[in-house]
Design an enzyme around this catalytic site. Structure first.
Site, PDB file in Angstrom:
ATOM      1  N   SER A 123       5.758  -2.592  -7.125  1.00 29.88           N
ATOM      2  CA  SER A 123       4.401  -2.216  -7.455  1.00 29.88           C
ATOM      3  C   SER A 123       4.167  -0.719  -7.571  1.00 29.88           C
ATOM      4  O   SER A 123       3.142  -0.296  -8.094  1.00 29.88           O
ATOM      5  CB  SER A 123       3.456  -2.787  -6.396  1.00 29.88           C
ATOM      6  OG  SER A 123       3.739  -2.203  -5.131  1.00 29.88           O
ATOM      7  N   LYS A 148       1.304   7.330  -4.464  1.00 31.05           N
ATOM      8  CA  LYS A 148       0.821   5.996  -4.852  1.00 31.05           C
ATOM      9  C   LYS A 148      -0.623   5.827  -4.372  1.00 31.05           C
ATOM     10  O   LYS A 148      -0.972   6.261  -3.271  1.00 31.05           O
ATOM     11  CB  LYS A 148       1.726   4.942  -4.210  1.00 31.05           C
ATOM     12  CG  LYS A 148       1.436   3.504  -4.618  1.00 31.05           C
ATOM     13  CD  LYS A 148       2.456   2.556  -3.985  1.00 31.05           C
ATOM     14  CE  LYS A 148       2.275   1.125  -4.430  1.00 31.05           C
ATOM     15  NZ  LYS A 148       3.283   0.213  -3.826  1.00 31.05           N
ATOM     16  N   SER A 197       8.997  -2.794  -3.595  1.00 35.09           N
ATOM     17  CA  SER A 197       8.133  -1.999  -4.469  1.00 35.09           C
ATOM     18  C   SER A 197       8.506  -0.542  -4.645  1.00 35.09           C
ATOM     19  O   SER A 197       7.939   0.134  -5.502  1.00 35.09           O
ATOM     20  CB  SER A 197       6.687  -2.077  -3.995  1.00 35.09           C
ATOM     21  OG  SER A 197       6.127  -3.275  -4.463  1.00 35.09           O
TER      22      SER A 197
HETATM   23  N1  GLN Z   1       6.946  -7.708  -5.776  1.00 31.48           N
HETATM   24  C1  GLN Z   1       6.693  -8.045  -4.411  1.00 31.48           C
HETATM   25  C2  GLN Z   1       5.341  -8.666  -4.280  1.00 31.48           C
HETATM   26  O1  GLN Z   1       4.737  -8.869  -5.264  1.00 31.48           O
HETATM   27  C3  GLN Z   1       6.839  -6.840  -3.540  1.00 31.48           C
HETATM   28  C4  GLN Z   1       5.702  -5.939  -3.610  1.00 31.48           C
HETATM   29  C5  GLN Z   1       5.822  -4.753  -2.711  1.00 31.48           C
HETATM   30  O2  GLN Z   1       6.896  -4.418  -2.242  1.00 31.48           O
HETATM   31  N2  GLN Z   1       4.677  -4.163  -2.440  1.00 31.48           N
HETATM   32  O3  GLN Z   1       4.877  -8.966  -3.230  1.00 31.48           O
END
Ligand code: GLN
Length: 481
Positions: A154, A79, A178
């Site tokens: 994400s 990532k 994420s």
């Molecule tokens: N979807 C969640 C957010 O927008 C989690 C994102 C993540 O785990 N980085 O914060």
């Protein structure tokens, strides 16, 4: 060469026997990426030359009769919020579009020391803020199972790279789901270890008390292999846990009979997708047939989790993201009016809409007069959520839930409604608030052939148990329910 039909352990065995060379495999991987990634767009940066150089080193080892490392020649994707020395690391943001780190993240370094070959850096929601990878500052990644749908987020690029056969393993980060949400949407295994289990050194900070690096793979066995490599103490991360790392692979086949599995009643909410619910119920029946004991449990503070998370995560983000000022990293706008104007212009041009929204929300929650009412209150509720889990783990060993209330949604479906987007994390964020390990494994497909994800949660540092319970589900045919 598409990697959909092979696993890391089999690939290394083929190298060892001289049946395949790493060079031909890595070359094949880049040909596959060229084809598949035209549509999927999982990668921001490809590392072809470096990967081929690494492959030649693996082949030379085989030729010299030297022992191979456990992940020798295994193509992995990273990532783009993890630093890889001398390689562009954008975090999915325009503000870091030209940032080249002078060091490598510990988790990546450890994978490389175990022989893995990094093929590229993957797309993500900007600063990991999102659930669909539509918030990337560059482009949207598509779900390899259905190109009209999101891969989740994400870490959508990492999940899509594995699901699309462009990498065997991938690293992602999980602050509120994420790793698990994209694993669920793409139909692969995704695990978020206990907070502090994997070093965050070299991971771009979003919400430091919640962030944790995790992995993607097609099988639980491969996840166990990756975790053995990346978990463990690192003195470069002050929150790194100095707790022994079990031999996860060895433990996979220990019995699961009599294991107590708790099903929280709060996780079967009104409005939940009926097909998802049906698959989760089939998963429960499968566990029963394996001799596990199913028990209904209650996690009463679940309804406050989304609000709590979005206060704590945004508060921490507003502080962490203050460092992007046009001076130390990445983008800088001219700002003719002097220093303040340069800051303003840089942040205005460099940050996307969702990141700005979170900085504003977080700054507000932390400001004098509101701190007690919002941030402090959220910290207290966070403790209540942790206590819910502690109570539950007195009665059960593992908790079983859906990973997400739906399957992968259509691209664009939720972009206009941030609250609807935030609600897709409803089942995953509690783990982060409580620091617990969680895994998402495939549990069949719905009538449109879209993957459904099953989440399993264990107590702190119980990744071994989690992997075992997930592995035996896979062995019993659970992935194909
Ligand atoms: N979807 C969640 C957010 O927008 C989690 C994102 C993540 O785990 N980085 O914060």
């Amino acid at each position: 060469m598409n990697l959909r039909n092979i696993t890391a352990d089999k690939l290394v065995a083929l190298y060892r026997n001289g049946d395949l060379t790493a060079t031909e495999v890595i070359q094949g991987v880049f040909e596959e990426i060229e084809q598949t990634d035209k549509d999927v767009r999982a990668f921001i940066t490809l590392m072809r030359d470096r990967a081929l150089e690494d492959a030649r080193r693996v082949d030379a080892k085989v030729a010299a009769g030297e022992a191979l490392e456990p992940l020798a020649g295994v193509p992995v994707a990273i990532k783009d919020n993890m630093a890889v020395r001398d390689v562009l690391t954008t975090c999915g943001s325009r503000i870091l579009e030209n940032y080249i780190p002078p060091y490598t993240a510990t988790a990546v370094e450890r994978l490389r020391s175990a022989g893995a070959i990094v093929v590229g850096k993957t797309n993500m929601d900007e600063f990991a803020m999102g659930s669909s990878t539509e918030n990337s500052g560059f482009f949207v990644t598509r779900n390899p199972n259905d190109l009209t749908r999101v891969p989740g987020g994400s870490s959508g690029g990492s999940a899509a790279s594995v699901a699309g056969g462009m990498a065997l393993l991938a690293l992602g980060s999980d602050t509120g789901g994420s790793v698990r949400t994209p694993a669920s949407f793409c139909g692969v295994v995704g695990i978020k270890p206990t907070y502090g289990r994997v070093s965050r050194y070299g991971l771009v900070a979003f919400a430091s008390s919640l962030d944790q690096i995790g992995s993607f793979s097609k099988t639980v066995h491969e996840s166990a292999q990756v975790l053995e490599v990346i978990c463990g103490f690192d003195h470069y991360d002050s929150t790194s846990a100095d707790t022994a790392v079990d031999e996860f692979v060895k433990g996979l086949d220990l019995p699961v009979k009599q294991i107590r599995i708790g099903v929280p009643k709060e996780y079967f909410v009104e409005g939940m997708d009926a097909e998802v619910k049906a698959k989760i119920q089939s998963a429960i029946r499968l566990y029963e047939s394996l001799g596990c004991k199913i028990e209904e449990i209650s996690l009463p503070h679940t309804e406050y989790a989304v609000a709590t998370y979005y206060l704590i995560a945004t508060a921490e983000a507003s502080s962490n993201l203050a460092r992007y000022d046009g001076v130390r990293y990445g983008l800088r706008q001219a700002g003719n009016g002097g220093l303040q104007e340069m800051y303003r212009q840089t942040r205005m041009a460099g940050f996307g809409q969702e990141v700005k929204r979170r900085i504003l929300l977080g700054t507000y929650a932390l400001s004098a007069g509101y701190y007690d009412a919002y941030y402090l209150k959220a910290l207290k509720v966070r403790t209540l959520i942790l206590q819910d889990f502690q109570k539950a783990f007195e009665r059960v060993d593992v908790i079983l839930t859906p990973t997400a209330p739906t399957v992968a949604f259509k691209i664009g479906e939720k972009t206009e409604d941030p609250l609807a987007m935030y609600l897709s994390d409803i089942f995953t964020i509690t783990c982060n608030l409580a620091g617990l390990p969680g895994i998402s494994v495939p549990c069949g497909r719905n009538s449109e052939s879209l993957p459904v994800g099953l989440q399993l949660i264990a107590n702190h540092f119980q990744e071994g148990l989690l992997l075992r319970v997930a592995h035996q589900f896979e062995k019993a045919g659970g992935f194909l329910l």
